[in-house]
Structure formats: C-alpha cells, structure tokens
Design a protein around this motif. Structure first.
Motif, PDB file in Angstrom:
ATOM      1  N   SER A 126       8.620   2.474  -6.164  1.00 27.06           N
ATOM      2  CA  SER A 126       7.817   1.934  -7.265  1.00 27.06           C
ATOM      3  C   SER A 126       6.772   0.938  -6.778  1.00 27.06           C
ATOM      4  N   LYS A 127       7.021   0.298  -5.628  1.00 20.71           N
ATOM      5  CA  LYS A 127       6.104  -0.718  -5.123  1.00 20.71           C
ATOM      6  C   LYS A 127       5.159  -0.182  -4.049  1.00 20.71           C
ATOM      7  N   CYS A 128       5.694   0.629  -3.139  1.00 24.34           N
ATOM      8  CA  CYS A 128       4.911   1.044  -1.969  1.00 24.34           C
ATOM      9  C   CYS A 128       3.757   1.973  -2.315  1.00 24.34           C
ATOM     10  N   LEU A 129       3.900   2.729  -3.409  1.00 27.34           N
ATOM     11  CA  LEU A 129       2.845   3.673  -3.743  1.00 27.34           C
ATOM     12  C   LEU A 129       1.600   2.996  -4.295  1.00 27.34           C
ATOM     13  N   SER A 181      -1.339  -0.379   5.358  1.00 28.25           N
ATOM     14  CA  SER A 181      -0.162  -0.023   6.169  1.00 28.25           C
ATOM     15  C   SER A 181       0.687  -1.258   6.441  1.00 28.25           C
ATOM     16  N   ARG A 182       0.033  -2.381   6.736  1.00 29.60           N
ATOM     17  CA  ARG A 182       0.792  -3.617   6.966  1.00 29.60           C
ATOM     18  C   ARG A 182       1.558  -4.020   5.706  1.00 29.60           C
ATOM     19  N   GLY A 220       1.450   8.677   1.153  1.00 29.60           N
ATOM     20  CA  GLY A 220       1.595  10.109   0.883  1.00 29.60           C
ATOM     21  C   GLY A 220       2.852  10.684   1.503  1.00 29.60           C
ATOM     22  N   VAL A 221       3.173  10.251   2.720  1.00 27.52           N
ATOM     23  CA  VAL A 221       4.383  10.728   3.390  1.00 27.52           C
ATOM     24  C   VAL A 221       5.618  10.256   2.631  1.00 27.52           C
ATOM     25  N   PHE A 222       5.603   8.990   2.214  1.00 25.17           N
ATOM     26  CA  PHE A 222       6.736   8.448   1.469  1.00 25.17           C
ATOM     27  C   PHE A 222       6.941   9.199   0.161  1.00 25.17           C
ATOM     28  N   LYS A 246       5.421  17.658   7.862  1.00 28.85           N
ATOM     29  CA  LYS A 246       4.324  18.433   7.287  1.00 28.85           C
ATOM     30  C   LYS A 246       3.314  17.522   6.598  1.00 28.85           C
ATOM     31  N   GLU A 247       3.798  16.583   5.811  1.00 25.67           N
ATOM     32  CA  GLU A 247       2.884  15.689   5.090  1.00 25.67           C
ATOM     33  C   GLU A 247       2.165  14.745   6.051  1.00 25.67           C
ATOM     34  N   ALA A 248       2.853  14.320   7.106  1.00 24.69           N
ATOM     35  CA  ALA A 248       2.205  13.471   8.107  1.00 24.69           C
ATOM     36  C   ALA A 248       1.033  14.199   8.745  1.00 24.69           C
ATOM     37  N   ASN A 249       1.230  15.473   9.043  1.00 23.79           N
ATOM     38  CA  ASN A 249       0.140  16.274   9.617  1.00 23.79           C
ATOM     39  C   ASN A 249      -1.016  16.423   8.638  1.00 23.79           C
ATOM     40  N   GLU A 250      -0.700  16.611   7.356  1.00 23.07           N
ATOM     41  CA  GLU A 250      -1.751  16.738   6.345  1.00 23.07           C
ATOM     42  C   GLU A 250      -2.543  15.433   6.207  1.00 23.07           C
ATOM     43  N   GLN A 251      -1.837  14.314   6.251  1.00 25.37           N
ATOM     44  CA  GLN A 251      -2.519  13.021   6.152  1.00 25.37           C
ATOM     45  C   GLN A 251      -3.412  12.779   7.361  1.00 25.37           C
ATOM     46  N   LEU A 252      -2.946  13.162   8.545  1.00 25.79           N
ATOM     47  CA  LEU A 252      -3.765  12.999   9.749  1.00 25.79           C
ATOM     48  C   LEU A 252      -5.022  13.855   9.681  1.00 25.79           C
ATOM     49  N   LYS A 253      -4.885  15.063   9.146  1.00 26.15           N
ATOM     50  CA  LYS A 253      -6.054  15.936   9.010  1.00 26.15           C
ATOM     51  C   LYS A 253      -7.123  15.276   8.148  1.00 26.15           C
ATOM     52  N   ARG A 254      -6.681  14.562   7.120  1.00 29.19           N
ATOM     53  CA  ARG A 254      -7.639  13.892   6.226  1.00 29.19           C
ATOM     54  C   ARG A 254      -8.442  12.837   6.983  1.00 29.19           C
ATOM     55  N   PHE A 255      -7.786  12.120   7.863  1.00 25.27           N
ATOM     56  CA  PHE A 255      -8.482  11.076   8.619  1.00 25.27           C
ATOM     57  C   PHE A 255      -9.220  11.635   9.834  1.00 25.27           C
ATOM     58  N   GLU A 256      -8.816  12.815  10.296  1.00 25.11           N
ATOM     59  CA  GLU A 256      -9.483  13.437  11.441  1.00 25.11           C
ATOM     60  C   GLU A 256     -10.773  14.150  11.044  1.00 25.11           C
TER      61      GLU A 256
END
Length: 238
Positions: free
Chosen positions: A72-75, A54-55, A84-86, A127-137
């Motif tokens: 092209s770089k961040c992924l 993240s940093r 994933g959100v990006f 929507k994608e932010a929620n999906e990513q949080l579910k993965r970590f939750e």
C-alpha cells in the motif's frame, strides 16, 4: 576580438559555400548530435527520478510490518522500476495465497506456499524486471550507434574534402593555398563535427550503461528480498 569575428565570418562563408555532399554529411552529424543530447536529457531525468524513488522504496519496504502494508505504501514510488516488479510479484503471491486459502477453508494455520509456487513467483519477478529494464534501455542503443558511426561519417567528409582539394589542383593546375584551402577546410570541419558528436555519445553511453547495470543489480536484489519476505511471512504466520 576582431580576429575572432573575422574567423567566424570566414567559417560561415566557407560553410555556405560547401558542396551538396558535404552539406548532407554535416546535416547527418547535426541530426545525430541533437538526437544524442535529447536522449541524454531524457535519460538523466528518468534515472534521477528512479534513483530518488528507489531509495524511498527500499527504505519503506524494509520498515514494513507485512507485505500488504508495504504494498500500500511502496507503490507510491512509481518512478522506480522496483514498484512494477513489486506489484507483479505481490499480485502473483496473493493469487497463490487465495487459491491455497480456498482449498483449505476448514483448516487453521498459515497458508504455506510450496517450492513450485515460489519458483513461479521468482519467474514473474524476473520477467517483470526484464520488462522494466527494457523501458529504461529504450533509445540507449542510439548512443552506441552515434558513438561508433559519427567518426566514420566525419571521416567520409574528410576524405571527400581532400578529394575536392586534389580535384581543384587538377582543374586549375595550381597547388596554391587559394585552390586547396576550401577542400581542406571542408575536410577539417567534417572531422571536427564528427568528433563533436562521437565524444559526448561515447561518454553518455558509458554513463547510461553504468546506470542500467546498477538498476539491474537493484532489481535482482529486490527480487531476492521479496522472496525472502514471502518465506518469512509464512514462517511467522503474519
């Protein structure tokens, strides 16, 4: 040292003589303990990798020339949920830009997205932010379950051990230490193991909840940054 060996031997002797009910209670608590520590180790590795990426992600995204260069770089930083959100937001943005471009082939100038398109991108980001949080939750709820239920399971063993002690008094018609000690010892073992499971579970759940809250803040902040970047590119014509 010799007394410690004697205590350990007496403890193992007591455990080997425990009743079936006490064994079941102890086994449940031990399974919960192993489950708790397995989740903690897994989450620690996930959060550590996500924080490091993240940093790097934020640093790369904020030094971008345009969104396509950032994409092209961040992924490359796949451990962070921001990637994933990006990716989803960028895909939606490019789809709208392509539609606008195809409909205005004869017109020069920068493609402009209207409020409806920006709102649609915002919904995709959320929507994608929620999906990513579910993965970590995932599995964090087990920590809360262990934290709240382990003391009561230990208390069940405590009550059962005390009941056994009183039953032994009635059967042998004696309240000597030899009669009551096994039942009381079973009760204390259940209490200790229950607390040994509950305390790390409470601490781990609070730790994981804090990490998830910070992660949620990062996801919301990035969504706003992404929308601002889309608006800025439209304004600058890049």
């Amino acid at each position: 040292m010799f007394s410690g060996v004697l205590i350990q031997g007496a403890l193992w002797d007591l455990i080997s003589r425990m009743s079936l009910v006490a064994w079941i209670i102890l086994l449940v608590l031990v399974v919960m303990s192993f489950g708790t520590w397995a989740i903690v180790i897994n989450k620690w590795r996930l959060f550590k990798a996500a924080e490091a990426d993240s940093r790097r992600f934020f640093s790369t995204f904020r030094r971008r020339t345009n969104l396509r260069e950032a994409h092209s770089k961040c992924l490359n930083y796949r451990a962070t949920p921001l990637a994933g959100v990006f990716e989803e937001g960028f895909r939606e943005w490019e789809a709208f830009v392509s539609l606008k471009t195809e409909g205005r082939m004869s017109q020069a100038g920068t493609v402009k997205l209207g409020p409806d398109e920006l709102e649609a991108i915002d919904r995709i980001l959320e929507k994608e932010a929620n999906e990513q949080l579910k993965r970590f939750e995932r599995n964090v709820a087990f920590l809360a379950t262990a934290a709240t239920s382990a003391p009561f399971i230990g208390l069940l063993g405590t009550c059962y051990g005390i009941m056994v002690a009183f039953m032994n008094i009635g059967i042998q018609e004696s309240a000597s230490l030899v009669v009551v000690a096994p039942g009381i010892a079973e009760a204390l073992i259940a209490t200790i193991v229950g607390l040994a499971v509950a305390i790390p579970s409470v601490m781990s759940y609070n730790w994981a909840s804090t990490k998830l809250r910070f992660m949620n803040d990062d996801l919301r902040n990035f969504s706003q940054e992404f929308l601002a970047a889309v608006t800025r590119e439209q304004t600058n014509g890049t």
